[in-house]
Design an enzyme around this catalytic site. Structure first.
Site, PDB file in Angstrom:
ATOM      1  N   LYS A 167       0.836  -1.206   0.000  1.00 30.28           N
ATOM      2  CA  LYS A 167       0.000   0.000   0.000  1.00 30.28           C
ATOM      3  C   LYS A 167       0.871   1.257   0.000  1.00 30.28           C
ATOM      4  O   LYS A 167       0.596   2.212  -0.719  1.00 30.28           O
ATOM      5  CB  LYS A 167      -0.960  -0.023   1.209  1.00 30.28           C
ATOM      6  CG  LYS A 167      -2.079  -1.037   1.022  1.00 30.28           C
ATOM      7  CD  LYS A 167      -2.829  -1.372   2.295  1.00 30.28           C
ATOM      8  CE  LYS A 167      -3.817  -2.503   2.029  1.00 30.28           C
ATOM      9  NZ  LYS A 167      -4.493  -2.984   3.231  1.00 30.28           N
ATOM     10  N   GLN A 182      -5.109  -1.797   9.180  1.00 27.53           N
ATOM     11  CA  GLN A 182      -4.857  -3.115   8.587  1.00 27.53           C
ATOM     12  C   GLN A 182      -5.508  -4.211   9.443  1.00 27.53           C
ATOM     13  O   GLN A 182      -5.261  -4.286  10.641  1.00 27.53           O
ATOM     14  CB  GLN A 182      -3.342  -3.348   8.460  1.00 27.53           C
ATOM     15  CG  GLN A 182      -2.961  -4.638   7.773  1.00 27.53           C
ATOM     16  CD  GLN A 182      -3.425  -4.712   6.327  1.00 27.53           C
ATOM     17  OE1 GLN A 182      -3.340  -3.755   5.575  1.00 27.53           O
ATOM     18  NE2 GLN A 182      -3.926  -5.869   5.935  1.00 27.53           N
ATOM     19  N   ASP A 238     -11.332   2.247   2.996  1.00 32.01           N
ATOM     20  CA  ASP A 238     -11.564   0.804   2.853  1.00 32.01           C
ATOM     21  C   ASP A 238     -13.015   0.507   2.483  1.00 32.01           C
ATOM     22  O   ASP A 238     -13.333  -0.592   2.024  1.00 32.01           O
ATOM     23  CB  ASP A 238     -11.228   0.081   4.175  1.00 32.01           C
ATOM     24  CG  ASP A 238      -9.871  -0.613   4.127  1.00 32.01           C
ATOM     25  OD1 ASP A 238      -9.427  -0.967   3.015  1.00 32.01           O
ATOM     26  OD2 ASP A 238      -9.263  -0.821   5.195  1.00 32.01           O
TER      27      ASP A 238
END
Length: 280
Positions: free
Chosen positions: A52, A96, A119
């Site tokens: 990422k 995460q 997300d």
């Protein structure tokens, strides 16, 4: 022989388009950072976080890394998220997953401002997606839609069977396929006659989390197969939920593992980040 759907190539096209959009935004004085929070040092999570950061660097978005120890208390994590919610320069916040057992994932997801929820997991983002309102889409399902469309495969009117009903892939995938005018069947661990149902699919999306489970008896002639699974087999080689060598001769198109869905997830995260800067 099935066409191999190349997620690496398609994700690169998307990242190149995003790089141009980010450059235009910078020229207009619009910038922003993605804050990535990792609790503990799970090896798979470390790989994802690194990917990422690399994607941010490629596109030209600043990334901020918050690497917290495994024993970080839930309230400390929530306090950090609240601080990042208030920071003007932070346009996207990503925690995460999975988190250590003592931290409630739902609480953490709900603590992130919906404006920074790149997300697409916040209940507000999910609600907007459900009724077709604008908002951040979850990255893996959105990436699968792009994979299919950019491979020239028609979705409207097709029967799509999804194996898996998770909040991260299965459920949002069904909603996005409905938005594209597919007819959708969701199957799961309690579904009866799974092979017969799967054999009706023009598009079969497999997100069940069981390595090399879906073989030839599940695949309709000329079906499109999207394999979301990622595992290590007994030889430590990456594999998916689908037995590739059985399904590939029957399908018209299929995603490999690795190099299929995986790269698309990060490309769509970057898309959400650029969108957050545009809207911010």
């Amino acid at each position: 022989m099935a066409e191999i759907i190349d997620g690496k190539k398609i994700s690169q096209q998307i990242k190149d388009e995003l790089k141009e959009r980010a450059a235009v935004l910078r020229a207009q004085g619009k910038t922003g950072a993605l804050a990535v929070i990792q609790v503990g040092a799970d090896p798979a999570s470390c790989v994802y976080v690194r990917n990422k950061k690399n994607a941010c660097a490629y596109i030209g978005i600043e990334s901020l890394a918050y690497e917290l120890p495994e024993d970080t208390k839930e309230e400390e994590l929530l306090k950090l998220i609240e601080e990042l919610n208030q920071k003007e320069q932070v346009k996207g916040i990503l925690v995460q997953l999975p988190l250590p057992k003592h931290i409630c994932e739902d609480k953490v997801i709900q603590a992130i401002s919906p404006k920074k929820d790149v997300d697409g997991f916040h209940p507000q983002s999910v609600g907007a997606m459900t009724i077709g309102e604008p908002g951040f889409l979850p990255c893996t399902p959105a990436g699968i839609i792009e994979l299919i469309k950019r491979s020239g495969i028609e979705i409207a009117g097709k029967h799509c069977v999804i194996i898996g009903r998770s909040n991260i892939v299965g459920k949002p995938m069904a909603l996005l396929m409905l938005r594209e005018n597919a007819t959708v069947t969701i199957t799961h661990s309690k579904t009866k006659n799974l092979p017969e149902l799967c054999k009706q699919a023009d598009i079969l999306i497999v997100a069940m989390g069981k390595p090399r489970f879906i073989g030839a008896e599940y695949v309709k002639e000329k079906a499109v197969i999207i394999d979301v699974g990622i595992h290590r087999d007994e030889n430590n080689k990456l594999c998916g939920d689908v037995i590739f060598e059985e399904a590939e001769p029957i399908a018209s198109a299929i995603t490999p593992v690795p190099g299929g869905v995986g790269p698309m997830t990060i490309a769509m995260l970057m898309s959400n980040c650029v969108q957050s800067i545009e809207e911010g």
